[in-house]
Motif scaffolding. Structure first.
Motif, PDB file in Angstrom:
ATOM      1  N   PHE A 134       0.825  -1.200   0.000  1.00  0.00           N
ATOM      2  CA  PHE A 134       0.000   0.000   0.000  1.00  0.00           C
ATOM      3  C   PHE A 134       0.865   1.259   0.000  1.00  0.00           C
ATOM      4  N   LEU A 135       0.405   2.274  -0.754  1.00  0.00           N
ATOM      5  CA  LEU A 135       1.048   3.580  -0.743  1.00  0.00           C
ATOM      6  C   LEU A 135       0.402   4.417   0.360  1.00  0.00           C
ATOM      7  N   HIS A 136       1.150   5.398   0.843  1.00  0.00           N
ATOM      8  CA  HIS A 136       0.613   6.294   1.865  1.00  0.00           C
ATOM      9  C   HIS A 136      -0.570   7.058   1.281  1.00  0.00           C
ATOM     10  N   VAL A 137      -1.523   7.435   2.132  1.00  0.00           N
ATOM     11  CA  VAL A 137      -2.717   8.149   1.670  1.00  0.00           C
ATOM     12  C   VAL A 137      -2.370   9.456   0.968  1.00  0.00           C
ATOM     13  N   TYR A 175      -4.093   3.853  -2.507  1.00  0.00           N
ATOM     14  CA  TYR A 175      -3.624   3.089  -3.655  1.00  0.00           C
ATOM     15  C   TYR A 175      -2.776   1.917  -3.182  1.00  0.00           C
ATOM     16  N   TYR A 176      -2.671   0.901  -4.019  1.00  0.00           N
ATOM     17  CA  TYR A 176      -1.795  -0.218  -3.703  1.00  0.00           C
ATOM     18  C   TYR A 176      -1.173  -0.790  -4.979  1.00  0.00           C
ATOM     19  N   ILE A 177      -0.027  -1.427  -4.824  1.00  0.00           N
ATOM     20  CA  ILE A 177       0.665  -2.116  -5.912  1.00  0.00           C
ATOM     21  C   ILE A 177       0.564  -3.609  -5.638  1.00  0.00           C
ATOM     22  N   SER A 178       0.190  -4.394  -6.633  1.00  0.00           N
ATOM     23  CA  SER A 178       0.085  -5.836  -6.444  1.00  0.00           C
ATOM     24  C   SER A 178       0.474  -6.558  -7.729  1.00  0.00           C
ATOM     25  N   ARG A 179       0.493  -7.918  -7.658  1.00  0.00           N
ATOM     26  CA  ARG A 179       0.800  -8.738  -8.822  1.00  0.00           C
ATOM     27  C   ARG A 179       2.029  -8.234  -9.568  1.00  0.00           C
ATOM     28  N   GLY A 180       3.116  -8.147  -8.884  1.00  0.00           N
ATOM     29  CA  GLY A 180       4.354  -7.626  -9.460  1.00  0.00           C
ATOM     30  C   GLY A 180       5.295  -7.116  -8.384  1.00  0.00           C
TER      31      GLY A 180
END
Length: 240
Positions: A134-137, A175-180
């Protein structure tokens, strides 16, 4: 409805880049293969009104490329983004090695892409196991990111990139980063507790680049704040 994105690719400039630059295979296969071989690429930038014609030999830009690099004072470590505008016309935006845009003397000529947001990411057992970071808000204020964005490219210091899924969690409001993310950590031999400072580069319509930040004032300040919080928590715990 998601806004259609112009085809684009980016290249980190490595030693010997003046003699030619290779076109990524994926971009070449989708947008260039089968095009007229002798038709030169036309490169334009926000540096001037001039258009540079560059010859393509296979997947490499050769004759005319050196003149373009010299006119723009490009150097090893810079990142160059090519946005295809059709009919072999490309808008080219150069960034410095920290992914800050290379600004021209005239403020009115500033490129569309910009250094937009810098954030700290920590490798943890949980985000590696879940393949979700997860990215910071605060990232909600970043103009290069939006809820219509479905993927990002993670770029390490050597210029190698990994494509990751990008999303927004309504419940977390972030926001979040996933699958990678997990593959990025594994390929870069990360261990739990490793810290990365990423620069976000984009224009709000094309796939954002999340570039690992080299030594830079903003990055150093983030790391200092991070360790200050940790030290403060340890000190508070020891007093209790």
């Amino acid at each position: 409805m998601e806004t259609p994105r112009e085809p684009h690719f980016f290249k980190p400039l490595l030693p010997g880049f003046h003699s030619g630059v290779a076109i990524p295979l994926d971009f070449y296969s989708k947008h260039i293969q089968g095009a007229e071989i002798n038709k030169p690429w036309k490169l334009r930038s926000d540096a001037s009104d001039q258009i540079w014609e560059v010859i393509r030999e296979g997947r490499t830009l050769t004759k005319g490329w050196k003149e373009f690099t010299e006119a723009h004072d490009l150097r090893i470590g810079d990142i160059v983004i090519f946005k295809h505008e059709g009919d072999m016309v490309f808008h080219v935006t150069p960034f410095g090695p920290s992914c800050c845009e290379i600004l021209w003397s005239d403020a009115d000529d500033a490129p569309t892409f910009s250094y937009d947001y810098c954030f700290l990411a920590e490798v943890t057992p949980t985000n590696q196991k879940d393949d979700k970071m997860f990215l910071h808000v605060e990232a909600m204020r970043c103009g290069a990111l939006n809820q219509q964005c479905k993927e990002v490219k993670l770029v390490n210091k050597e210029g190698k990139s990994w494509t990751a899924r990008f999303g927004f969690s309504e419940s977390d409001g972030a926001y979040y980063i996933s699958r990678g993310w997990r593959k990025f950590c594994r390929d870069n031999r990360c261990t739990n507790g490793d810290l990365f400072v990423f620069n976000v580069v984009g224009d709000g319509t094309t796939t954002p680049l999340l570039c690992v930040c080299p030594e830079r004032k903003e990055c150093t300040e983030l790391l200092i704040k991070h360790f200050s919080r940790i030290d403060g928590s340890i000190a508070s715990t020891s007093r209790n």
